[in-house]
Design a protein around this motif. Structure first.
Motif, short mmCIF file in Angstrom:
data_model
loop_
_atom_site.label_atom_id
_atom_site.label_comp_id
_atom_site.label_asym_id
_atom_site.label_seq_id
_atom_site.Cartn_x
_atom_site.Cartn_y
_atom_site.Cartn_z
N ASP A 202 -7.06 15.47 -10.70
CA ASP A 202 -6.45 16.61 -10.02
C ASP A 202 -4.97 16.40 -9.75
OD1 ASP A 202 -8.70 18.10 -10.12
OD2 ASP A 202 -9.16 18.03 -7.99
N GLY A 203 -4.28 15.81 -10.74
CA GLY A 203 -2.83 15.64 -10.64
C GLY A 203 -2.38 14.36 -10.00
N TYR A 204 -3.28 13.64 -9.34
CA TYR A 204 -2.93 12.35 -8.74
C TYR A 204 -3.23 11.23 -9.73
CZ TYR A 204 -2.21 14.73 -4.35
OH TYR A 204 -1.73 15.58 -3.37
N ARG A 205 -2.31 10.30 -9.85
CA ARG A 205 -2.43 9.26 -10.87
C ARG A 205 -2.06 7.90 -10.29
NH1 ARG A 205 -2.65 8.71 -16.38
NH2 ARG A 205 -1.59 6.89 -17.26
N LEU A 206 -2.82 6.89 -10.69
CA LEU A 206 -2.51 5.50 -10.35
C LEU A 206 -1.73 4.92 -11.53
CD1 LEU A 206 -2.84 3.00 -8.54
CD2 LEU A 206 -5.01 2.56 -9.70
N ASP A 207 -0.48 4.53 -11.29
CA ASP A 207 0.40 4.04 -12.35
C ASP A 207 0.79 2.59 -12.11
OD1 ASP A 207 0.76 6.05 -14.30
OD2 ASP A 207 2.10 7.16 -12.93
N SER A 208 0.85 1.82 -13.18
CA SER A 208 1.35 0.45 -13.12
C SER A 208 1.77 0.02 -14.52
CB SER A 208 0.30 -0.51 -12.58
OG SER A 208 0.79 -1.84 -12.57
N ALA A 209 2.85 -0.72 -14.59
CA ALA A 209 3.29 -1.25 -15.88
C ALA A 209 2.54 -2.50 -16.26
CB ALA A 209 4.79 -1.54 -15.84
N ALA A 210 1.81 -3.08 -15.32
CA ALA A 210 1.11 -4.35 -15.57
C ALA A 210 -0.23 -4.08 -16.27
CB ALA A 210 0.86 -5.08 -14.27
N THR A 211 -0.40 -4.66 -17.45
CA THR A 211 -1.68 -4.57 -18.17
C THR A 211 -2.39 -5.92 -18.23
OG1 THR A 211 -0.54 -4.94 -20.28
CG2 THR A 211 -0.87 -2.65 -19.58
N SER A 212 -1.70 -6.97 -17.83
CA SER A 212 -2.32 -8.30 -17.75
C SER A 212 -1.72 -9.05 -16.58
CB SER A 212 -2.10 -9.08 -19.05
OG SER A 212 -0.73 -9.38 -19.25
N LEU A 213 -2.48 -9.98 -16.05
CA LEU A 213 -2.04 -10.80 -14.93
C LEU A 213 -2.41 -12.25 -15.22
CD1 LEU A 213 -3.23 -8.56 -11.94
CD2 LEU A 213 -0.88 -8.84 -12.75
N PRO A 214 -1.62 -13.21 -14.75
CA PRO A 214 -1.91 -14.61 -15.04
C PRO A 214 -3.13 -15.11 -14.28
CG PRO A 214 -0.05 -14.43 -13.53
CD PRO A 214 -0.37 -13.03 -13.98
N ALA A 215 -3.79 -16.12 -14.84
CA ALA A 215 -4.99 -16.70 -14.22
C ALA A 215 -4.61 -17.85 -13.31
CB ALA A 215 -5.95 -17.19 -15.30
N GLY A 216 -5.47 -18.08 -12.32
CA GLY A 216 -5.39 -19.30 -11.53
C GLY A 216 -4.27 -19.39 -10.53
N GLN A 217 -3.62 -18.30 -10.21
CA GLN A 217 -2.54 -18.34 -9.23
C GLN A 217 -2.44 -17.01 -8.51
OE1 GLN A 217 0.54 -19.01 -12.31
NE2 GLN A 217 1.56 -17.17 -11.56
N ALA A 218 -1.97 -17.06 -7.28
CA ALA A 218 -1.75 -15.81 -6.55
C ALA A 218 -0.72 -14.97 -7.30
CB ALA A 218 -1.28 -16.11 -5.14
N VAL A 219 -0.91 -13.67 -7.30
CA VAL A 219 -0.06 -12.81 -8.11
C VAL A 219 0.13 -11.47 -7.39
CG1 VAL A 219 -1.99 -11.87 -9.43
CG2 VAL A 219 0.31 -11.85 -10.42
N THR A 220 1.27 -10.85 -7.62
CA THR A 220 1.56 -9.53 -7.04
C THR A 220 1.35 -8.46 -8.11
OG1 THR A 220 3.16 -10.41 -5.45
CG2 THR A 220 3.33 -8.09 -6.01
N TYR A 221 0.59 -7.44 -7.75
CA TYR A 221 0.34 -6.32 -8.66
C TYR A 221 1.13 -5.10 -8.17
CZ TYR A 221 -2.23 -2.72 -11.27
OH TYR A 221 -2.58 -1.67 -12.09
N PRO A 222 2.10 -4.64 -8.97
CA PRO A 222 2.90 -3.47 -8.57
C PRO A 222 2.26 -2.17 -9.07
CG PRO A 222 3.84 -4.45 -10.54
CD PRO A 222 2.60 -5.25 -10.22
N PHE A 223 2.34 -1.13 -8.26
CA PHE A 223 1.79 0.15 -8.70
C PHE A 223 2.38 1.28 -7.87
CE2 PHE A 223 -0.99 -1.22 -5.29
CZ PHE A 223 -1.30 -0.06 -4.59
N THR A 224 2.18 2.49 -8.35
CA THR A 224 2.56 3.68 -7.60
C THR A 224 1.43 4.69 -7.71
OG1 THR A 224 3.66 4.65 -9.54
CG2 THR A 224 5.04 3.42 -7.99
N VAL A 225 1.40 5.60 -6.76
CA VAL A 225 0.51 6.75 -6.81
C VAL A 225 1.39 7.98 -6.97
CG1 VAL A 225 -1.17 8.15 -5.56
CG2 VAL A 225 -1.26 5.65 -5.39
N THR A 226 1.25 8.68 -8.08
CA THR A 226 2.06 9.88 -8.29
C THR A 226 1.20 11.12 -8.02
OG1 THR A 226 1.53 9.86 -10.66
CG2 THR A 226 3.57 8.79 -9.97
N GLY A 227 1.87 12.17 -7.57
CA GLY A 227 1.18 13.40 -7.23
C GLY A 227 1.28 14.44 -8.33
N PRO A 228 0.78 15.65 -8.08
CA PRO A 228 0.82 16.71 -9.08
C PRO A 228 2.23 17.06 -9.55
CG PRO A 228 -0.74 17.26 -7.35
CD PRO A 228 0.00 16.04 -6.89
N ASP A 229 3.25 16.77 -8.73
CA ASP A 229 4.62 17.05 -9.14
C ASP A 229 5.23 15.92 -9.96
OD1 ASP A 229 4.92 15.12 -7.22
OD2 ASP A 229 6.21 16.30 -5.90
#
Length: 333
Positions: free
Chosen positions: A105-132
């Motif tokens: 319904d126009g809301y989307r979960l976006d992130s440029a990250a398609t893979s993350l490293p194993a075995g270590q703490a990691v930060t996952y960046p993302f945004t939530v975009t609306g219908p606009d």
């Protein structure tokens, strides 16, 4: 559940609000009223389905299958959309969906990250975009948080429940604990506080790959009890796909009932449950009123799960400032 064989993680404990009192807060009263309305609606739908034209063997309630649990503006037979309620998931017209879509319904979960490293703490960046098409920055607090974030591996291990931080421009960062190699699904649960779907809960997800040699952990056999950190958690309830049903959770320690549960996310427990195979997500909260640090030993939740099979459940509860995560497999017929 801390078994030593699964890679299950949880976020740092969130302390209960010091303002918790013996009375229900206003939003919980609203939830209870919504639950009562939902039960009445179910009863009316059931009576309609059993009318003269209903033949034996015909479906009783349209829209109760798994596919109908996706969000819609109007439920079957005109039942209006209502906000998600603690303790109830999967109700047509109220469900935030099964969490498997990236956009709805126009809301989307976006992130440029398609893979993350194993075995270590990691930060996952993302945004939530609306219908606009712009990042959403105005969210309603649900269970004391603007956004709930979940991570689970494809074999339903490695559970993490986090509460990311958002920058003023709508950029979110989720601080994940170390991930094992394999395919992971990351979910964001949120409720816009403005826009065309203000007040409506959404659960969206994306997948990422963690490179390395992945070793799948077989799903444990379905059971009605488990232990974690010395606590025994027993779950009672008959779950049938497409049928709303209560779940009763009883917590004990050393054979004695636990009565000192503390509020966690404005409730005495948080249950995340994932379907084996497709990783569909439902999250539930007890309808049991909060009475300061005197929760337990019994909590009542309501669930409507649209798909039969095994579901991996993660129950989080807090005592003496420590967050516990119990895991067990539930079977839905």
């Amino acid at each position: 559940m801390s078994t030593g064989t699964e890679h299950e993680k949880s976020a740092s404990p969130d302390r209960g609000s010091p303002s918790s009192t013996n009375r229900w807060p206003a939003h919980r009263i609203l939830y209870a009223c919504s639950l009562a309305l939902a039960v009445c609606a179910i009863a009316l739908l059931t009576l309609a389905a059993r009318g003269p034209s209903t033949q034996a063997g015909q479906p009783g309630m349209p829209g109760m299958d798994h596919g109908a649990m996706a969000m819609s503006g109007t439920a079957p037979s005109g039942m209006p959309t209502m906000p998600g309620m603690p303790g109830m998931s999967g109700m047509p017209g109220m469900s935030p969906g099964d969490g498997l879509a990236t956009e709805h319904d126009g809301y989307r979960l976006d992130s440029a990250a398609t893979s993350l490293p194993a075995g270590q703490a990691v930060t996952y960046p993302f945004t939530v975009t609306g219908p606009d098409g712009r990042p959403v920055t105005d969210f309603t607090d649900v269970q004391t948080k603007r956004l709930h974030f979940y991570a689970i591996r494809s074999d339903l291990t490695g559970y993490q429940h986090l509460h990311p931080t958002m920058a003023p421009d709508g950029a979110w960062t989720a601080d994940l604990a170390a991930l094992e190699p394999g395919d992971w699904r990351l979910y964001a649960s949120f409720t816009p506080n403005s826009g065309p779907h203000k007040g409506r809960e959404f659960v969206l997800s994306r997948t990422v790959t963690v490179p390395g040699q992945a070793t799948a952990v077989p799903l444990p056999t379905a059971t009605d009890s488990t232990t974690v950190d010395g606590y025994t958690v027993a779950v009672r309830g008959e779950l049938t796909a497409g049928t709303p049903a209560p779940l009763t959770v009883t917590i004990s320690k050393d054979g004695q009932p636990v009565t000192d549960l503390q509020p966690y996310l404005d409730s005495y427990a948080h249950l995340s449950i994932f379907h084996e195979g497709d990783q569909a997500l439902a999250h539930l909260h007890p309808v049991t009123p909060v009475n300061a640090d005197h929760g337990g030993p019994t909590l009542t939740l309501y669930a409507l799960l649209g798909e039969p099979g095994n579901w991996r459940a993660y129950l989080q509860f807090q005592t003496a400032g420590q967050l516990h995560t119990a895991a067990l497999t539930l079977h839905v017929t």
